[in-house]
Design a protein around this motif. Structure first.
Motif, mmCIF file in Angstrom:
data_model
loop_
_atom_site.group_PDB
_atom_site.id
_atom_site.type_symbol
_atom_site.label_atom_id
_atom_site.label_comp_id
_atom_site.label_asym_id
_atom_site.label_seq_id
_atom_site.Cartn_x
_atom_site.Cartn_y
_atom_site.Cartn_z
ATOM 1 N N ALA A 108 -6.135 2.247 10.883
ATOM 2 C CA ALA A 108 -7.311 2.708 11.367
ATOM 3 C C ALA A 108 -8.123 1.448 11.250
ATOM 4 O O ALA A 108 -8.978 1.290 12.324
ATOM 5 C CB ALA A 108 -8.114 3.905 10.949
ATOM 6 N N GLU A 109 -8.358 0.900 10.421
ATOM 7 C CA GLU A 109 -9.065 -0.453 10.401
ATOM 8 C C GLU A 109 -8.749 -1.388 11.286
ATOM 9 O O GLU A 109 -9.581 -1.863 11.899
ATOM 10 C CB GLU A 109 -8.785 -0.837 8.947
ATOM 11 C CG GLU A 109 -10.013 -1.278 7.728
ATOM 12 C CD GLU A 109 -9.351 -1.676 6.630
ATOM 13 O OE1 GLU A 109 -9.535 -0.823 5.784
ATOM 14 O OE2 GLU A 109 -8.920 -2.675 6.450
ATOM 15 N N TRP A 146 1.155 5.292 1.049
ATOM 16 C CA TRP A 146 1.265 5.764 2.597
ATOM 17 C C TRP A 146 -0.163 6.037 3.144
ATOM 18 O O TRP A 146 -0.284 5.769 4.252
ATOM 19 C CB TRP A 146 2.026 7.277 2.633
ATOM 20 C CG TRP A 146 2.327 7.957 3.860
ATOM 21 C CD1 TRP A 146 3.251 7.712 4.828
ATOM 22 C CD2 TRP A 146 1.562 8.971 4.381
ATOM 23 N NE1 TRP A 146 2.949 8.464 5.896
ATOM 24 C CE2 TRP A 146 1.982 9.210 5.671
ATOM 25 C CE3 TRP A 146 0.240 9.706 4.023
ATOM 26 C CZ2 TRP A 146 1.507 10.288 6.511
ATOM 27 C CZ3 TRP A 146 -0.299 10.777 4.886
ATOM 28 C CH2 TRP A 146 0.382 10.970 6.063
ATOM 29 N N ALA A 147 -0.842 6.454 2.337
ATOM 30 C CA ALA A 147 -2.365 6.896 2.864
ATOM 31 C C ALA A 147 -3.034 5.717 2.970
ATOM 32 O O ALA A 147 -3.856 5.399 4.177
ATOM 33 C CB ALA A 147 -3.091 7.816 1.617
ATOM 34 N N ALA A 148 -3.003 4.582 2.269
ATOM 35 C CA ALA A 148 -3.515 3.379 2.341
ATOM 36 C C ALA A 148 -3.125 2.688 3.595
ATOM 37 O O ALA A 148 -3.970 1.944 4.236
ATOM 38 C CB ALA A 148 -3.090 2.348 1.213
ATOM 39 N N ARG A 149 -1.760 2.775 3.833
ATOM 40 C CA ARG A 149 -1.333 2.140 5.227
ATOM 41 C C ARG A 149 -1.877 3.081 6.205
ATOM 42 O O ARG A 149 -2.418 2.215 7.207
ATOM 43 C CB ARG A 149 0.118 2.395 5.490
ATOM 44 C CG ARG A 149 1.076 1.546 4.226
ATOM 45 C CD ARG A 149 2.502 1.797 4.562
ATOM 46 N NE ARG A 149 3.131 0.956 3.584
ATOM 47 C CZ ARG A 149 4.276 1.470 3.009
ATOM 48 N NH1 ARG A 149 4.998 2.278 3.562
ATOM 49 N NH2 ARG A 149 4.972 0.590 2.252
ATOM 50 N N ARG A 150 -2.279 4.230 6.180
ATOM 51 C CA ARG A 150 -2.632 4.974 7.456
ATOM 52 C C ARG A 150 -4.271 4.453 7.445
ATOM 53 O O ARG A 150 -4.836 4.133 8.768
ATOM 54 C CB ARG A 150 -3.236 6.451 7.215
ATOM 55 C CG ARG A 150 -1.643 7.050 7.676
ATOM 56 C CD ARG A 150 -1.860 8.591 7.671
ATOM 57 N NE ARG A 150 -3.003 8.709 8.572
ATOM 58 C CZ ARG A 150 -3.108 9.916 9.139
ATOM 59 N NH1 ARG A 150 -2.328 10.941 8.851
ATOM 60 N NH2 ARG A 150 -4.054 10.334 10.078
ATOM 61 N N ARG A 151 -4.959 4.319 6.503
ATOM 62 C CA ARG A 151 -6.262 3.715 6.580
ATOM 63 C C ARG A 151 -6.191 2.305 6.994
ATOM 64 O O ARG A 151 -7.213 1.901 8.100
ATOM 65 C CB ARG A 151 -6.865 3.661 5.075
ATOM 66 C CG ARG A 151 -7.477 5.039 4.499
ATOM 67 C CD ARG A 151 -8.478 4.767 3.469
ATOM 68 N NE ARG A 151 -8.033 4.022 2.244
ATOM 69 C CZ ARG A 151 -7.103 4.558 1.573
ATOM 70 N NH1 ARG A 151 -6.945 5.722 1.354
ATOM 71 N NH2 ARG A 151 -6.701 3.793 0.423
ATOM 72 N N ARG A 152 -5.480 1.442 6.735
ATOM 73 C CA ARG A 152 -5.053 0.219 7.345
ATOM 74 C C ARG A 152 -5.027 -0.003 8.861
ATOM 75 O O ARG A 152 -5.554 -0.711 9.235
ATOM 76 C CB ARG A 152 -4.256 -0.730 6.467
ATOM 77 C CG ARG A 152 -4.003 -2.141 6.989
ATOM 78 C CD ARG A 152 -5.157 -3.049 6.389
ATOM 79 N NE ARG A 152 -4.911 -4.419 6.968
ATOM 80 C CZ ARG A 152 -5.681 -5.255 7.380
ATOM 81 N NH1 ARG A 152 -6.964 -4.815 7.375
ATOM 82 N NH2 ARG A 152 -5.596 -6.485 7.612
ATOM 83 N N PRO A 160 -9.226 4.586 18.426
ATOM 84 C CA PRO A 160 -8.274 5.101 17.684
ATOM 85 C C PRO A 160 -7.537 6.325 18.176
ATOM 86 O O PRO A 160 -6.330 6.582 17.772
ATOM 87 C CB PRO A 160 -9.226 5.691 16.463
ATOM 88 C CG PRO A 160 -10.640 5.330 16.787
ATOM 89 C CD PRO A 160 -10.787 4.915 17.920
ATOM 90 N N GLU A 209 -9.894 -0.742 14.568
ATOM 91 C CA GLU A 209 -11.215 -0.857 14.658
ATOM 92 C C GLU A 209 -11.614 -2.604 15.202
ATOM 93 O O GLU A 209 -12.284 -3.019 15.504
ATOM 94 C CB GLU A 209 -11.933 -0.452 13.651
ATOM 95 C CG GLU A 209 -13.454 -0.256 13.889
ATOM 96 C CD GLU A 209 -14.064 0.239 12.479
ATOM 97 O OE1 GLU A 209 -13.797 1.183 11.814
ATOM 98 O OE2 GLU A 209 -15.117 -0.358 12.096
ATOM 99 N N GLY A 218 0.800 -1.101 0.071
ATOM 100 C CA GLY A 218 0.065 0.077 -0.135
ATOM 101 C C GLY A 218 0.781 1.254 -0.098
ATOM 102 O O GLY A 218 1.733 1.302 0.348
#
Lengths: 315, 612
Positions: free
Chosen positions: A125-126, A117-123, A135, A129, A115
């Motif tokens: 957070a995921e 950088w942004a995708a990693r950040r989303r992951r 968070p 959860e 992923g």
């Protein structure tokens, strides 16, 4: 999916190779939670470490979907590292004290170059959860977290790369009793929701009853009994399994201490002829000292036990 | 004795000040020096300290203050260069050895050992003698023997990293060695290397001054402290102001860096003080009666961790104090014995016989420890001195407890080990703790606690680190001992099921208070407090249907505790308005059974009739 065949692991002790895991056969199916139970020193953690390639077997094979795990190289090894992840006993030691939660969770993604950088950040957070963590904890370091929270972070880190098989090495032993229950629920939920296979190492049969689909009991390097959880709990056949069950503190039972197993498991250097459990076994007879019992399958195809008394009755 | 944290910090700062001054002086020399340090002014030769020349001038009329400041600069630059080389070489060698193990490690260790045996100044003299003067040669000469401490530091850290669960975890995650090395191992090394480097500065400054004094250091006319001392030597009688400032500067830097080293070394000492007290003071008035703790409060820096806890244990009875970690259960039993950090403020009463343990100085508490009160800790192996045999440990405890004639301690030790159920005590007395299993270590610990024939035995999570079968054995042993010796037993546990197995009474501890207290059978079968009920629900039931969920408590609130409210209210399913504004007192709910809860269902339900 995971298949151990006649696995033997030995460590050099006092100048010679001493086997601590002796000819173990074991399998974990997708979506199944297999509990491996035994006292400390019986080799159960070594099995976990062998599966994740922290130890090498001197004989036998560990295979995932048919491929020999210890022969993997290059991209295949990389793929295996993603497919199989582990949660360690003490989350305080398995997490870096210097990394924040967010960095610890992103680390596996960095390692496997998954992923943007942004995708990693989303992951990240995921993942928070997924393991039911606030968070707001993302910026904390391990010492600012409770034991239960730390173990959730360790679980989330293991799940970051979407493994298919999760190895849990006594993940709740270091936690308080009430916290243990919440982490166990989480593990079971995740196994069900994500359809993972799970090898769960424990020393306590009480924990395993509600958790596992199948239980294998280990004594001094060998599996001595294996059965679906309810069968094993309600009709344990090996005297060692029976002793483990009797040692569990019960609220509803007579409060006076239960009769306990005498003595301790002999160390790996001691040589014992016949059944390894015979010196402590209340039901041992002469054959137990002379000959090592084999694992015999039955009466159901999913059950097996290595005990001369049981095998006599079956025959 | 441990000093307070503030005092230690103050001393560390005081030690660091001269070093800081040295670094500042060296760095800012060009800015703050009033004169050019090598400009001769023969008119002002050997001037006394004055407003113009604060530290006077030397035989060539050069300003001493400027020379001192530039001298600091020269030392600082050289020290930085020596440290840079030593740290680089040391960390590379040590890290390679520690990280790779095997033969690289053996080579690294051999190199370190050989280098450490070389006398550093003599090596430096030899190198400078062969290669001649010059800054580069000075750096080489001092770095050549300066790297092993850094190598040891790096190797030690890397070896422990290689053995840690954290390293295993990284490998399982698939991290490459390169990544582990540069992302995790090396950054963790920065702090200890920095600390050690600040200590090395003193030695480097001293060595430089020494070499300059012998004429092997920085060549004149560049200012250097050792060189200044040689220049001052002919004038010791007539112009003492020449020798004094460089001499004092060298002394201050060296002393400060050594004191700092000392400070760091003592900072790392563990603060636990469980050792046997040296003073012997027999106490009278040991008529057997209950041990009563009342209104006990323990606070750290004004924050109350234990807040008004009370309990009593009669001879031959067993009380279990149950709660989560951080609930204050351990402090509430160890504080009356003085087994807490010196910064803790402890108040209340703890009456044993006719003595109030909290009614006087530490001597009262020391006198009962190991004699009238025995303590068994969770980590038995960690609590046993690893370099002494089991027999030696017990002999000490027997001697400390007194009452056994000299020379007969070993017989008593064997008796105690037998009581504690250690198999083959005659041969085990020669064993060291590391060769025993966890359960056996715990038996030795129990034997030690029994040496003083205690009236009260406190067992702090004695089985949490043990296997279930061994746990059951230790529980049975404690129950047997209580019966055979008539001592009172206090068991501290996070596991209410284990507590119910051996205790007569259970006190449930939450957030520094006891929220429920009563006979074990009552508390377990008819819990009143919702927290107790939660603890019981969380016990995995042997009757549970496989595949059902474990019952849990809502997670602990991270928020600060509100004063004047029930501490459990934020996690409580049946909390009412009143619970958030008023703290419930302990009230009787049945004979001998008290609970602190405002909301009480009219009919108490027996446990287990709620749906899963």
């Amino acid at each position: 999916m995971l298949e151990l065949t006649a696995v033997r692991v030995a460590f050099p002790i006092a100048g010679r190779l001493v086997p601590v895991v002796r000819d173990v056969d074991l399998s974990v199916r997708p979506g199944e939670l297999l509990a491996l139970v035994g006292e400390s020193g019986c080799g159960k953690s070594t099995i976990a470490r062998t599966v994740v390639r922290l130890e090498r077997p001197i004989a036998g094979t560990v295979s995932l979907d048919g491929a020999d795990v210890h022969a993997l190289r290059g991209d295949a090894l990389r793929a295996y590292r993603q497919a199989v992840q582990m949660v360690f006993q003490d989350p305080f030691q398995s997490l870096s004290p210097r990394q924040t939660v967010a960095r610890a969770l992103a680390e596996p993604l960095h390692i496997h170059r998954i992923g943007s950088w942004a995708a990693r950040r989303r992951r990240v957070a995921e993942l928070l959860e997924l393991v039911e963590l606030d968070p707001g904890l993302a910026g904390r370091r391990p010492r600012e977290l409770s034991g239960g929270q730390r173990q959730r972070v360790a679980i989330a880190r293991a799940l970051a790369v979407r493994p298919r098989l999760l190895i849990c090495d006594e993940p709740v032993t270091a936690l308080d009793a009430p916290v243990q229950a919440t982490v166990l629920n989480l593990i079971r939920d995740l196994v069900d929701r994500l359809g993972l296979g799970c090898l769960f190492i424990a020393h306590d049969l009480a924990v395993v009853r509600q958790l596992a689909d199948r239980v294998a009991v280990m004594y001094r390097g060998r599996i001595v009994e294996s059965a679906p959880t309810l069968r094993l709990m309600d009709a344990a056949r090996h005297p060692y399994t029976q002793a483990l069950l009797a040692a569990v503190p019960r609220l509803d039972a007579d409060p006076s201490p239960a009769p306990t197993l005498r003595g301790e498991m002999p160390g790996p250097l001691a040589s014992i002829d016949g059944c390894a459990f015979n010196p402590r076994c209340p039901q041992a007879f002469d054959r137990c000292e002379a000959e090592r019992p084999q694992m015999i399958v039955g009466p159901c195809p999913d059950e097996s036990v290595a005990c001369h008394r049981q095998n006599q009755e079956l025959a | 004795m441990t000093a307070s944290g503030a005092g230690r910090r103050r001393r560390t700062v005081i030690c660091a000040l001269p070093l800081l001054g040295f670094v500042m002086a060296g760095a800012l020399a060009p800015v703050i020096a009033p004169y050019d340090p090598i400009a001769n002014d023969l008119m002002a030769s050997l001037a006394r300290p004055s407003v113009e020349h604060l530290l006077g001038t030397d035989q060539l009329g050069r300003d001493q203050l400027s020379r001192l400041l530039y001298g600091a600069q020269a030392s600082l630059i050289l020290a930085a260069a020596v440290l840079a080389v030593s740290v680089t070489v040391g960390v590379v060698i040590g890290a390679a050895g520690g990280f790779l193990g095997g033969w690289p490690d053996r080579v690294a260790l051999w190199l370190m050992d050989v280098t450490l045996t070389l006398p550093s100044l003599i090596v430096a003299l030899a190198i400078l003698g062969v290669r001649g003067h010059g800054s580069a040669n000075l750096v080489l000469a001092l770095s050549l023997t300066g790297w092993p401490p850094f190598a040891r530091l790096a190797r030690g850290r890397f070896v422990s990293l290689r053995r840690s669960a954290y390293f295993d975890a990284l490998q399982v995650l698939g991290a490459s060695r390169f990544r582990i090395l540069f992302q995790h191992a090396l950054p963790a090394l920065a702090a200890p290397v920095l600390v050690y480097a600040s200590i090395e500065i003193g030695f480097i400054v001293l060595s430089l001054a020494f070499l300059s004094f012998l004429g092997l250091g920085i060549p004149p006319p560049e200012p250097e402290w050792g060189q200044m001392l040689i220049d001052a030597r002919p004038y010791l009688d007539s112009a003492l102001w020449l020798a004094l400032p460089p001499g004092l500067a060298i002394a201050a830097v060296v002393l400060a860096s050594n004191l700092l080293a000392e400070q760091f070394a003592t900072d790392d000492l563990p603060l636990v003080r469980l050792g046997l007290p040296r003073r012997r003071a027999r106490m009278n008035g040991s008529t057997a009666g209950p041990y009563r703790v009342e209104e006990l409060a323990v606070a750290f820096a004004g924050r109350k961790v234990v807040d008004g806890i009370g309990y009593r244990v009669a001879p031959g009875r067993a009380l279990a104090i149950v709660g989560e970690s951080g609930s204050g259960k351990t402090l509430s039993t160890l504080a009356p014995l003085g087994l807490v950090d010196a910064t803790a403020q402890v108040s209340g009463r703890a009456v044993l016989g006719q003595v109030d343990l909290l009614g006087g100085g530490p001597a009262i508490r020391e006198a009962v420890r190991g004699r009238r009160v025995g303590v068994v800790l969770q980590d038995a192996r960690g609590a046993l001195n690893p370099v002494r045999t089991v027999g030696a440990l017990l002999d000490d405890a027997v001697r400390h407890a007194g009452g056994v004639p000299r020379g007969l301690e070993r017989a008593r030790s064997l008796e105690l080990l037998t009581m504690a159920g250690l198999p083959e005590p005659e041969s085990q007395v020669y064993a060291y703790p590391h060769s025993l299993s966890g359960g056996m270590c715990q038996r030795v610990m129990i034997a030690l606690a029994l040496a003083g024939e205690p009236e009260i035995l406190i067992a702090d999570e004695p089985t949490s680190a043990l296997d279930v079968t061994t746990q059951a054995q230790i529980h049975a042993l404690l129950a047997d001992l209580r019966e055979s010796t008539g001592m009172g037993l206090i068991l501290i546990s996070h596991d209410i099921a284990a507590a119910a197995r051996i205790a007569d009474d259970i006190a449930v501890c939450y957030a520094g208070r006891i929220v429920e207290n009563g006979p074990a059978a009552d508390v377990v079968s008819r819990p009143d407090h919702p927290y107790t009920r939660g603890l019981l629900d969380a016990v995995p039931s042997p009757m549970a249907v496989p595949g059902t969920r474990f019952r849990t408590l809502p997670p602990a609130e991270p928020a600060r505790r509100k004063v004047g409210a029930c501490a459990f209210a934020p996690r409580c399913a049946r909390a009412a308005k009143r619970c958030h504004v008023e703290e419930p007192p302990l009230e009787p709910v049945a004979p001998g059974h008290t609970s602190a809860c405002w909301v009480r269902p009219t009919v108490a339900r027996p446990i287990g009739d709620e749906g899963a």
